[in-house]
Design an enzyme around this catalytic site. Structure first.
Site, mmCIF file in Angstrom:
data_model
loop_
_atom_site.group_PDB
_atom_site.id
_atom_site.type_symbol
_atom_site.label_atom_id
_atom_site.label_comp_id
_atom_site.label_asym_id
_atom_site.label_seq_id
_atom_site.Cartn_x
_atom_site.Cartn_y
_atom_site.Cartn_z
ATOM 1 N N ASP A 1 1.253 -0.917 0.027
ATOM 2 C CA ASP A 1 0.382 0.012 -0.207
ATOM 3 C C ASP A 1 0.880 1.427 0.106
ATOM 4 O O ASP A 1 1.704 1.684 0.771
ATOM 5 C CB ASP A 1 -0.692 0.156 0.628
ATOM 6 C CG ASP A 1 -1.866 1.328 1.330
ATOM 7 O OD1 ASP A 1 -2.865 1.498 0.319
ATOM 8 O OD2 ASP A 1 -2.014 2.105 2.172
ATOM 9 N N GLU B 1 1.671 0.407 -4.886
ATOM 10 C CA GLU B 1 1.140 1.982 -5.514
ATOM 11 C C GLU B 1 2.286 2.515 -5.783
ATOM 12 O O GLU B 1 2.877 2.939 -4.441
ATOM 13 C CB GLU B 1 -0.340 2.216 -4.061
ATOM 14 C CG GLU B 1 -1.513 1.278 -4.349
ATOM 15 C CD GLU B 1 -2.449 2.389 -3.340
ATOM 16 O OE1 GLU B 1 -3.568 2.701 -4.011
ATOM 17 O OE2 GLU B 1 -1.858 2.338 -2.479
#
Length: 660
Positions: A348, A377
């Site tokens: 994340d 990400e």
């Protein structure tokens, strides 16, 4: 991760700024003594050795409890420190099942108790750690359990799901709803007699399931599971322990561990890998995080005025570049790979972490399992005081040879920007989106036929090999694919929306990067228009298994697409050079992209493959040179038809033809 405000409601009695907590002999955090010593609890029947690194502590106490929640300590012990700031205590007795906490004293202040950042088992709500024999939590045949083998990361076809969503609906046919064991159930069916849960995922043919965060997170009160509660889990609390609300008994530390392993084993029995969504970029709270209750301030980045910096948008950001934080992250990820047999990790807000840490992670876990995939990400919501050049941004992906990142180019190019619900993309009538889609098709490698000046999110290529790019159109964040299409095109008929949905993931599943599908897209999943459902009720987030029967033709289309991708390695070439050599774009016009893959690319049985994406609402009369066999035209997957010359491509659809 959807950015949402984290409200801290616990406070310690001392300041946690970057300067006030430091002992006089330490001017900056980098002066702290560090250690290579293992900080995990060492357990045997004969003795247990407890360890905690806290170089600024004046004293550390170890408290024992009978239960994981409530009651007073049954014993308290003083720990002793060494020159590297490691506090230890060895007790010569069998402490299996004993709950414990550490309590650190900084100056004159005694901080609240903590289970310790290396806790491997915890009690109710994760407040106390538990002495555990991990071998006793292993399911039957665990020693021979393995996940799928892949020769290149873009062989993976990833299905992103939430543990609770998959099983909680009454019509799911799953008995142990909302739990790890619910996902381990085999043979489950809906009232329409269609496969659900694990069997549905197997039926789809995907290779990996990506589970939203399943490490112990903060927002669910495990003592009140009869009260409706929901969260995605991007509020990490105990990083080395499975979330308790997904266990049948969250009060017993060993239960969640055993049941998590049983879930992994069930997926592996079906040759499906398990990817964990991990959240190392921030913690739920700053003031009373487990990190700050051991070494105040050290594990976080700060602004010049000493306040916590906030690249995550959640109130804090961790300092992965610091030696003991890097050690912790690497060892934690390795723990999940080794102890729980997981097959991949999605990071994340990975761009908040640093490049060196990501490389150490990949080196460590590849030694445990060379088939592990790592992606994340490649962006952050806000800036960080840590230099951009050393952060795991997507534009630095080539500094991380075993790591992939999400392609927002193709995501927004296909269906419009996630930041504009009315925004349009290639499939739903947007103009000038073709180059963004083409960049995603080639996996964001440098390609002479992609015009970067017209790409939405990037004005430069950022991968060397296509598998460094995650190709996707939707995920847990933002609207579901169907909802985005419906909101952006209120004038479209239901048949047109279905066609847009199918074309969107047809592009995803025939692109060169790693294919990634949001669970339920295959039967037009809706969250009733809710864009940020991180804490919405089950009525919004649950997988509606009735939609599978209603949209069975769309499900069949997705299944056929997945089978096609798996059968034809030309759609998953391994190197950028192979893609440039073998993939040639033919026509790029508004609402139309076509290309040819040649030369038995990547060892494919088909010599030449012709792909046409028609996003226009009308038939396109397309001229093919030579004689071709149809593989896909509209909804039909059929190799009995040959064409020569003009071929009619149906509205909003994909055509694939081949020559052997």
């Amino acid at each position: 991760m959807k950015i949402y405000k984290i409200i801290s409601f616990l406070f310690v009695t001392i300041s946690l700024t970057s300067c006030k907590d430091i002992k006089p002999e330490y001017k900056i955090f980098e002066d702290y003594p560090v250690t290579n010593e293992s900080l995990w609890l060492d357990y045997s029947k004969e003795a247990s050795v407890f360890k905690i690194w806290s170089p600024t502590a004046n004293a550390v106490q170890l408290h024992f409890y009978e239960k994981g929640f409530g009651g007073e300590p049954t014993a308290t012990h003083q720990m002793e420190s060494d020159k590297n700031g490691v506090w230890k205590l060895k007790l010569d007795e069998d402490l299996l099942g004993t709950y414990y906490t550490y309590q650190v004293k900084i100056g004159d202040s005694l901080l609240p108790e903590t289970p310790g950042i290396y806790a491997q088992a915890v009690g109710l709500n994760g407040k106390r750690a538990m002495v555990v024999d991990l071998k006793k939590t292993n399911p039957k045949d665990w020693e021979t359990d393995t996940g799928p083998q892949i020769s290149s990361p873009n062989e993976a076809i990833i299905y992103e799901a939430h543990v609770r969503d998959l099983s909680i609906q009454p019509e799911s046919g799953i008995q142990i709803k909302g739990k790890y064991l619910g996902l381990a159930e085999k043979g489950t069916k809906s009232p329409d007699s269609i496969s659900t849960g694990l069997d549905h995922i197997k039926e789809m043919g995907v290779t990996h399931v990506h589970l939203l965060p399943t490490c112990d997170f903060y927002s669910i009160d495990e003592s009140k599971l009869d009260t409706p509660q929901y969260n995605w889990g991007y509020d990490p609390f105990n990083y080395n322990v499975p979330e308790g609300s997904y266990a049948t008994d969250s009060s017993k530390g060993e239960v969640r561990i055993k049941e998590f392993k049983e879930m992994v084993k069930a997926f592996h029995d079906y040759k499906i890998g398990v990817v964990l969504d991990v959240v190392f970029n921030h913690t739920f709270t700053y003031e009373n995080s487990n990190f700050n209750l051991e070494v105040p301030g050290y594990y976080y980045r700060h602004n010049q005025d000493g306040t916590p910096s906030n690249a995550s948008g959640c109130g804090n950001e961790t300092a992965s570049e610091r030696e003991m934080m890097r050690k912790y992250i690497v060892e934690t990820v390795s723990h999940w790979a080794k102890e729980y047999h997981v097959d991949g990790f999605r990071f994340d807000l990975m761009a908040i972490l640093d490049v060196e840490t990501m490389n150490e992670i990949s080196t460590a876990v590849k030694k445990i399992n060379p088939n592990i995939i790592i992606y994340g990400e490649g962006w952050s919501p806000s800036d960080s005081p840590f230099t951009l050049k050393k952060r795991a941004f997507k534009f630095n992906i080539n500094q991380m040879p075993d790591v992939s990142a999400f392609s927002d180019e193709i995501r927004d190019g296909l269906k419009g920007s996630v930041f504009d619900e009315k925004g349009l993309g290639f499939v739903n009538g947007g103009g000038n989106t073709e180059e963004s889609v083409k960049m995603g098709i080639v996996g964001c490698i440098e390609h002479p036929q992609v015009d970067n000046s017209k790409v939405n999110a990037s004005k430069e290529f950022w991968t060397t090999n296509p598998w460094q790019s995650i190709v996707y159109a939707s995920c847990h964040d933002n609207h579901t694919l169907y909802d985005k299409l419906k909101i952006s095109r209120p004038d479209a008929t239901e048949d047109e929306l279905i066609a847009m949905d199918k074309l969107t993931n047809a592009v995803v599943l025939t692109s060169q990067g790693i294919s990634f599908i949001h669970a339920g897209s295959e039967f037009l999943r809706t969250k009733q228009g809710v864009e940020n459902s991180y804490n919405s009720p089950d009525s919004i987030n649950q997988i509606d298994w009735k939609l599978k029967a209603k949209n069975s033709k769309t499900v069949a289309y997705y299944k056929n697409l997945i089978q096609l991708r798996k059968a034809h390695p030309a759609f998953r070439m391994k190197t950028g050079e192979d893609v440039r050599k073998n993939l040639e774009f033919k026509i790029t016009e508004n609402g139309l992209i076509s290309y040819q893959i040649s030369n038995h690319a990547n060892g494919d049985d088909w010599k030449n493959i012709y792909v046409i994406y028609n996003a226009r609402p009308e038939v396109v009369n397309y001229k093919l040179d030579g004689k071709w066999t149809m593989a896909v035209i509209g909804d039909h997957f059929d190799t009995s038809q040959t064409v020569e010359g003009n071929v009619k491509v149906p509205p909003i659809s994909m055509l694939i033809a081949f020559q052997e």
